[in-house]
Design an enzyme around this catalytic site. Sequence first.
Site, short mmCIF file in Angstrom:
data_model
loop_
_atom_site.label_atom_id
_atom_site.label_comp_id
_atom_site.label_asym_id
_atom_site.label_seq_id
_atom_site.Cartn_x
_atom_site.Cartn_y
_atom_site.Cartn_z
N VAL A 60 -18.10 7.12 7.34
CA VAL A 60 -17.55 7.90 6.24
C VAL A 60 -18.10 7.36 4.92
O VAL A 60 -17.91 6.19 4.58
CB VAL A 60 -16.01 7.84 6.23
CG1 VAL A 60 -15.45 8.63 5.06
CG2 VAL A 60 -15.45 8.37 7.54
N ALA B 193 -4.42 7.69 12.95
CA ALA B 193 -5.55 7.10 12.24
C ALA B 193 -5.46 5.57 12.18
O ALA B 193 -6.38 4.93 11.67
CB ALA B 193 -5.62 7.65 10.82
N LYS C 11 0.83 -1.20 0.00
CA LYS C 11 0.00 0.00 0.00
C LYS C 11 0.87 1.26 0.00
O LYS C 11 0.52 2.26 -0.62
CB LYS C 11 -0.93 0.01 1.22
CG LYS C 11 -2.08 -0.99 1.12
CD LYS C 11 -2.96 -0.92 2.35
CE LYS C 11 -4.09 -1.94 2.27
NZ LYS C 11 -4.92 -1.93 3.51
N THR D 202 -29.41 -5.00 7.24
CA THR D 202 -29.47 -5.75 8.50
C THR D 202 -30.77 -5.50 9.26
O THR D 202 -31.40 -6.42 9.76
CB THR D 202 -28.28 -5.39 9.41
OG1 THR D 202 -28.26 -3.97 9.60
CG2 THR D 202 -26.97 -5.81 8.78
N LYS E 204 -10.88 -1.92 12.50
CA LYS E 204 -12.17 -1.24 12.55
C LYS E 204 -13.41 -2.10 12.32
O LYS E 204 -14.52 -1.65 12.61
CB LYS E 204 -12.17 -0.12 11.50
CG LYS E 204 -11.08 0.91 11.69
CD LYS E 204 -11.08 1.94 10.58
CE LYS E 204 -9.96 2.94 10.75
NZ LYS E 204 -9.93 3.93 9.63
N LYS F 182 -18.92 4.68 17.56
CA LYS F 182 -19.09 3.42 18.28
C LYS F 182 -18.39 3.40 19.63
O LYS F 182 -18.58 2.48 20.44
CB LYS F 182 -18.62 2.26 17.39
CG LYS F 182 -19.51 2.08 16.17
CD LYS F 182 -18.91 1.15 15.14
CE LYS F 182 -19.84 1.04 13.93
NZ LYS F 182 -20.05 2.34 13.24
N LEU G 198 -8.07 9.81 15.85
CA LEU G 198 -9.38 9.60 15.23
C LEU G 198 -10.15 8.55 16.01
O LEU G 198 -9.63 7.45 16.27
CB LEU G 198 -9.22 9.15 13.78
CG LEU G 198 -9.11 10.24 12.72
CD1 LEU G 198 -7.91 11.15 12.98
CD2 LEU G 198 -9.02 9.65 11.33
#
Length: 326
Positions: free
Chosen positions: A171, A84, A42, A194, A88, A130, A126
């Site tokens: 996001v 960041a 990446k 869901t 997740k 939740k 960040l």
Amino acid sequence: MLNGKTILITGGTGSFGHKCTETILSRYQPRKLIIFSRDEFKQYEMSQKFPTGPSSPMRYFIGDVRDKERLQRAFQSVDYVIHAAALKQVPAAEYNPTEFIKTNIHGAQNVVNVAADRGVKKVVALSTDKAANPINLYGATKLCSDKLFVAANAFVGLDEARFSVVRYGNVLGSRGSVVPLFLKQKATGAVSVTDPRMTRFWITLEQGVDFVLKCLEHMRGGEIFVPKLPSMNIMDLAAALCPECEVKIIGIRPGEKIHEVMVPLADARRTIEFKRNYVILPDDADILTRFEDSPGQPVSEDFEYSSGDNPWQLSVDELKGLLGMA
């Protein structure tokens, strides 16, 4: 603000890191912009878009926030850190809790300690909706991370590094969000939902980056920034993205909520309101003195910022506009 400064982004090869890098380079002239992440491929891909070189501030640093020694090396002479890096995915956290604890909690602890050791001036972390009233492991690890960053201001002293948190909702279009999933399912003629009652806060990637950079500029240390965002029902989202598709109700996933909260009722007594955001103030009396001249107004004692009763609701047309589909 960032001209001539060295900025490091942990988890910098993610969706946020890409957009944040693009934004910083377009607005500022940083001395260095360091991408810290653990995926070499990446980083290679990102370096094709944001190359290094004699005239470029870009630097790429392979490492994991779990590795404190590597962070010590990466944070040398860094002015600002945007944290960041995180694991997740909510369902994955339910079945791999120790891995999420290692990255989201121990990694946050490492970032705090190394930033203090290296003399970093500001750190903004960040977070996620939740983390407020968490019912899943991911949210619990991010709440713990938030607490670590807020508490860090007390142990480093009033004149040292400043640590703050930015908490926002889902996001639009980011990797792993429901938007690319719906668009992928669109070709099959059916999308999976869901629970039809489900609502979420929504923010675009550009808005998220802008908010984080603004918080980095104005942070005093110890606060949790919460932007005012629109909410949307999941069925309206499906109608906006896939109007011709059949909707299949598959049942709520492990660790999911019907509605998300960004400012819990229990935090109302410490929350102040501005035109475009809320700020949850720290409990520590010494750190609280930083906010004595703040122009923010206290919210009511029964205030809770929930996607379920948020007065700002996105319409189908507004969502299409945000996604460039209008």
